[in-house]
Enzyme design. Structure first.
Site, short mmCIF file in Angstrom:
data_model
loop_
_atom_site.label_atom_id
_atom_site.label_comp_id
_atom_site.label_asym_id
_atom_site.label_seq_id
_atom_site.Cartn_x
_atom_site.Cartn_y
_atom_site.Cartn_z
N HIS A 445 0.79 -1.24 0.00
CA HIS A 445 0.00 0.00 0.00
C HIS A 445 0.81 1.28 0.00
O HIS A 445 0.24 2.37 0.01
CB HIS A 445 -0.93 0.03 1.22
CG HIS A 445 -2.15 -0.82 1.08
ND1 HIS A 445 -3.29 -0.40 0.45
CD2 HIS A 445 -2.39 -2.09 1.48
CE1 HIS A 445 -4.19 -1.38 0.47
NE2 HIS A 445 -3.66 -2.41 1.09
N LYS A 636 -8.42 14.20 4.02
CA LYS A 636 -7.57 13.01 4.05
C LYS A 636 -6.64 13.15 5.25
O LYS A 636 -6.60 14.21 5.89
CB LYS A 636 -6.76 12.88 2.75
CG LYS A 636 -6.00 14.15 2.37
CD LYS A 636 -5.37 14.03 0.98
CE LYS A 636 -6.38 14.12 -0.14
NZ LYS A 636 -6.38 12.95 -1.00
N ARG A 637 -5.87 12.11 5.58
CA ARG A 637 -4.92 12.25 6.68
C ARG A 637 -3.97 13.42 6.39
O ARG A 637 -3.65 13.72 5.24
CB ARG A 637 -4.12 10.95 6.85
CG ARG A 637 -4.90 9.83 7.53
CD ARG A 637 -5.33 10.18 8.94
NE ARG A 637 -4.23 10.21 9.87
CZ ARG A 637 -4.02 9.32 10.84
NH1 ARG A 637 -4.86 8.31 11.00
NH2 ARG A 637 -3.01 9.42 11.66
N LYS A 642 0.88 14.52 1.19
CA LYS A 642 -0.44 14.84 0.64
C LYS A 642 -0.56 16.34 0.34
O LYS A 642 -1.52 16.78 -0.28
CB LYS A 642 -1.54 14.37 1.60
CG LYS A 642 -1.59 12.83 1.70
CD LYS A 642 -2.66 12.36 2.66
CE LYS A 642 -2.65 10.87 2.89
NZ LYS A 642 -3.21 10.09 1.78
N THR A 744 -8.49 6.63 -2.55
CA THR A 744 -9.86 6.19 -2.84
C THR A 744 -10.83 7.35 -2.63
O THR A 744 -11.92 7.36 -3.20
CB THR A 744 -10.27 4.99 -1.97
OG1 THR A 744 -9.93 5.25 -0.61
CG2 THR A 744 -9.59 3.72 -2.44
N LYS A 748 -14.38 8.62 -4.69
CA LYS A 748 -15.66 8.95 -4.05
C LYS A 748 -16.15 10.32 -4.52
O LYS A 748 -17.34 10.51 -4.82
CB LYS A 748 -15.51 8.93 -2.52
CG LYS A 748 -15.29 7.52 -1.98
CD LYS A 748 -14.68 7.52 -0.58
CE LYS A 748 -14.18 6.12 -0.24
NZ LYS A 748 -13.22 6.10 0.86
#
Length: 910
Positions: A445, A636-637, A642, A744, A748
């Protein structure tokens, strides 16, 4: 005609005929009530559900009905569609009866003293009743047919709430809505009482939950195995702009969805020593912890299949620490039981970061050891057409069992399965290894080095001495093979070894997983390619057949039908309902891309969702926002890769531009950022503080007004995602190319009608392929550009000195503009961005700002914006977890998915 109080409820059937559901008659002289049919047909319903009440307001507390009907909104009307199931007369009546039965017999309450939580539990138990018969029938079906079973091992299952998802999958939503309405209760209020099952950090755990839904919907004999953490992912509070963590006591009021199975309790061993005897190897003098399973039903989508998620809870054995005690020692020994039970106490809150703590290793082995005992027990007792005959030979295990390792966290399954085969089943090594590798498969992952698990050998020697021996032997044989293939290549042997030498000897768990599995997969095409080219290059060269790609997906049941019923119905009106099972059918929407009525309906649903979420924000965040503004969302985290910081730089740049030209026609934006930071991750927590600090300045600036608002969404979790995603216009997916394995959340947002601004990273690449790159806002460096910059060197100061708007924004952060009470508050962020930014924020700044200008321009043209949205929705088919799981089943597990329904509990046996 009713002579006293009438409360008649009608519903149309699919042919448009009105049926009377029920009419309670109140006879006030008798002080009672009779449920009889009213013979009036004096009024016909004007909507799908029409309620006639007369003279009830003053007396509604006396009876079971407490609410007057509200006018139906378009969204309410769209909710009353067949994708939610028909509210038949018998259904509603049965649900009400069972609700009252559970309130009385299960919760031991009456309506005079029952709380809203009691009503939630009564409803949950009522819905659960509909699962139980299907659950038992499914397991009977598996024992009769003896299919191959897949075991999905994961340390995280981020399930969220269960009630509404169960109602959707069993087609009970309309019936439950109607029953609760007739009982005078508000369905949304009851749903809001349910705690999220937050047994995951983010993407990895939520993926596992989507996979369980798809495995059940595809009729696969599948089991999710994990840990029943007493405390899930922490609740995030924002206090004075900072993240503060609170324990998530999600089991405080009990969990109506789980069933304890003490009859399947299993012992798990730790510590001890290894004896090599003539009779074989023995692991002795161990400390035992018991694993108590709790089963949760996982319903497929309207196919009567109900699979099982089994989560293990740690229990101390009765004789724990009680070998020798005096009176004082006895009390301490009982108190020490907590030490054993701490194993399942709390989820480690790290995402993409490895923390080598002994308790974490205990958790990883605990779930693996208990699960493998269960797998072997079930394998031995499962025999076609019989529960009597027991399989004694494990040589056929790979024909009947597939074990999927969700990242390296359950990697100890490989040495544990070998231990069982060697020490308990007395298989020869070669045979045992063949069984093990044909049974296990591994999903990677992440490529971030700090996330890869490397366990110190001294910790393993102490905690799991037999497993370390087995790992050493696996490694010896593995290196022997490599040495034969590449004679004299010592550097390759070092790189490919399971054992990393150095100051502290460690076991590389990813290498163990690759060597011990027959299949290794990444989770998006670009990620799988990066694995083969870099991280696992040596292994790919030796065994290219092992390496596959399985691009992640999401379940359309939760992430469209459940969270966005308005959009689900707009789609169903055009292409039918079969797309819910076969998301590829969304391609049919391309025929309607220029259809004004579809464009209107999709825009209308989005606006309704935005209005609803605006009201939620106003209530919970005390921020009044402009629902006509663009909802620009990054949830998101919180992690440097990110790049929430790139988003922050855009906000500051936009703020400065509005200040400079306040009379210009700016596209109004509400920018929302949400996510949790690992409690020990200083930079991530400081990023949250920066976002809240920017919000404090921007949101109170009268020049800017409602043209720009910045909101940090506190305590982002599955249930909040279900609210924010349907209301979003723009989805921020802006990680440095080559760092996000898949993502993911991006899928969505795409499915729910948001446009994506993103880099060519993770699944964004395939999203651009499916929808057309011209229908996404793609910007920034590609993977090759990042690699080239790594070689040539990244100089942040060059960008800082060359780009005036970037320099201004950085100077404002550094100079205390956003932290007037502590000018150097963000010095660590400034220093990182200028001098040691691994994720090259400045390198993509200019391209990002230009791309955001294109976004703003298009948003001013609602028709063209919505056309682009339709292209995106139509391109979502690939991103169903049904497609992902079908590929796992056929290409890794050797199983065939099926859309057949199995008989319902009340159907005669076939």
């Amino acid at each position: 005609m009713c002579s006293t109080v009438c409360m008649c409820v009608y519903i149309y059937n699919s042919a448009g005929l009105a049926y009377q559901l029920w009419c309670p008659h109140f006879d006030e002289t008798e002080g009672g009530r009779k449920d009889t049919q009213c013979d009036t047909r004096s009024h016909l319903p004007s909507s799908s559900v029409d309620i006639c009440l007369s003279d009830l307001q003053s007396r509604n507390r006396k009876y079971a009905f407490t609410k007057m009907p509200k006018p139906l909104t378009d969204q309410d009307k769209r909710k009353q569609i067949s994708v939610r199931g028909l509210a038949g007369v018998e259904n509603v009546s049965d649900l009400k009866t069972n609700f009252n039965r559970h309130l009385h017999f299960t919760l031991v309450k009456d309506r005079n003293v029952a709380t809203k939580r009691d009503y939630y539990f009564a409803l949950a138990n009522t819905v659960r009743d509909h699962l139980v018969g299907r659950w038992i029938r499914t397991q009977q079906h598996y024992y009769e047919k003896d299919p191959k079973r897949v075991y999905y091992l994961s340390l995280e299952f981020y399930m969220g709430r269960t009630l509404q998802n169960t109602m959707v999958n069993l087609a009970l939503e309309n019936a439950c809505d109607e029953a609760t309405y007739q009982l005078g209760l508000d369905m949304e209020e009851l749903q809001d009482i349910e705690e999220d099952a937050g047994l995951g950090n983010g993407g990895l755990g939520r993926l596992a939950a989507c996979f369980l839904d798809s495995m059940a919907s595809l009729g696969l004999a599948a089991y999710g195995y994990g840990i029943r953490y007493e405390f899930g992912i922490f609740n995030q509070k924002i206090v004075n702009g900072w993240q503060v963590e609170e324990a998530d006591d999600w089991l405080r009021y009990g969990n109506p969805w789980e069933k304890a199975r003490p009859e399947y309790m299993r012992p798990v061993h730790f510590y001890g020593r290894v004896e090599h005897t003539p009779e074989g190897v023995k692991w002795v003098d161990t400390q035992v912890v018991l694993a108590l399973p709790y089963d949760t039903p996982v319903p497929g989508y309207r196919n009567n299949v109900v699979n099982t998620m089994r989560l293990w809870s740690a229990k101390a054995p009765c004789d724990f620490n009680l070998k020798d005690f005096n009176v004082g020692g006895y009390i301490q020994a009982v108190l020490d039981r907590n030490l054993a039970e701490n194993i399942s106490r709390v989820l480690y809150p790290n995402d993409n970061f490895f923390e080598g703590k002994e308790l974490r290793l205990k958790q990883e082995y605990f779930v693996v050891a208990a699960t493998l005992q269960d797998i072997v027990r079930r394998f031995k007792s499962s025999k076609f057409g019989s529960t009597e005959v027991v399989r004694v030979d494990l040589s056929t295990l790979p024909d009947k069992v597939a074990i999927q390792l969700n990242d390296t966290h359950p990697a100890m399954a490989i040495p544990e399965l070998m231990r069982i085969l060697l020490d308990t089943e007395h298989q020869k090594w070669e045979k045992a290894w063949d069984i093990c590798t044909r049974t296990c498969a591994y999903t990677n992952h992440t490529v971030l080095p700090e996330a890869l698990e490397r366990w110190p050998t001294d910790l393993l020697q102490n905690l799991l001495p037999r497993h370390l021996e087995i790992i050493y032997e696996i490694n010896r044989r593995h290196l022997e093979r490599i040495a034969k293939l590449y004679p004299g290549d010592h550097d390759r042997l070092r790189r490919m070894s399971l054992v990393e030498e150095g100051d502290q000897k460690k076991i590389n768990m990813a290498h163990l997983c690759i060597v011990g599995s027959h299949a290794v997969n990444g989770v998006a095409r670009i990620h799988s390619d990066i694995l083969k080219a870099t991280l696992f290059k040596d292994f790919y060269e030796v065994d290219p057949h092992k390496f596959q790609n399985k691009t992640n997906g999401i379940t359309p049941r939760r992430w469209l039908v459940m969270c966005n019923p308005g959009l689900a119905e707009v789609i169903a009106e055009r292409i039918g309902e079969d797309y819910i099972r076969d998301l590829d059918q969304l391609k049919k929407l391309l025929a309607f891309v220029d259809d004004d009525s579809l464009i209107h309906d999709i825009a209308k649903v989005k606006q309704e969702n935005k209005l609803k979420f605006s009201a939620y924000l106003e209530e919970h965040y005390k921020v009044k926002i402009n629902p006509n503004s663009m909802f620009d969302v990054q949830v998101k985290r919180i992690h440097e890769y990110k790049r929430q910081l790139l988003n922050c730089l855009h906000i500051i740049t936009l703020y400065n531009r509005i200040q400079k030209e306040p009379n210009k026609n700016w596209t109004p934006r509400t920018i929302m950022i949400g996510g949790k930071a690992a409690p020990g991750y200083h930079t991530a927590k400081l990023i949250i503080r920066l976002i809240t600090a920017i919000g404090e300045i921007v949101n109170h600036d009268t020049v800017v007004g409602d043209r720009l608002k910045v909101i940090f969404l506190e305590n982002y979790k599955v249930t909040l995602a279900e609210k924010i995603i349907p209301a979003s216009d723009l989805s921020e997916q802006i990680s440095t190319a080559g760092t996000e394995a898949s993502g993911t959340g991006n899928m969505k947002f795409m499915l729910n009608g948001a446009l994506t601004i993103g880099t060519m990273d993770g699944a964004n690449v395939e999203m651009a392929e499916e929808a057309g790159e011209e229908n996404l806002f793609i910007f920034g460096m590609r993977v090759d550009d990042v690699d080239a910059m790594d070689k040539s060197g990244y100089d942040a100061m060059d960008y800082y000195n060359r780009i005036p708007e970037l320099k201004q924004a950085m100077d404002q952060i550094a100079g205390g503009f956003f932290s007037p009470d502590q000018h150097d508050l963000f010095k660590d962020i400034v220093n990182m961005l200028l001098h040691h930014d691994r994720f090259k924020v400045f390198a993509d700044y200019e391209a990002y700002i230009k791309c955001q200008e294109k976004v703003s321009a298009l948003y001013k043209n609602p028709k063209e914006w919505t056309k682009m949205v339709i292209h995106n929705i139509a391109g979502c088919g690939k991103f169903s977890s049904d497609r992902t799981i079908s590929q796992y089943a056929r290409e890794i597990w050797g199983m065939e998915p099926s859309l057949e329904r199995i008989p319902a509990p009340d159907d005669p046996r076939q």
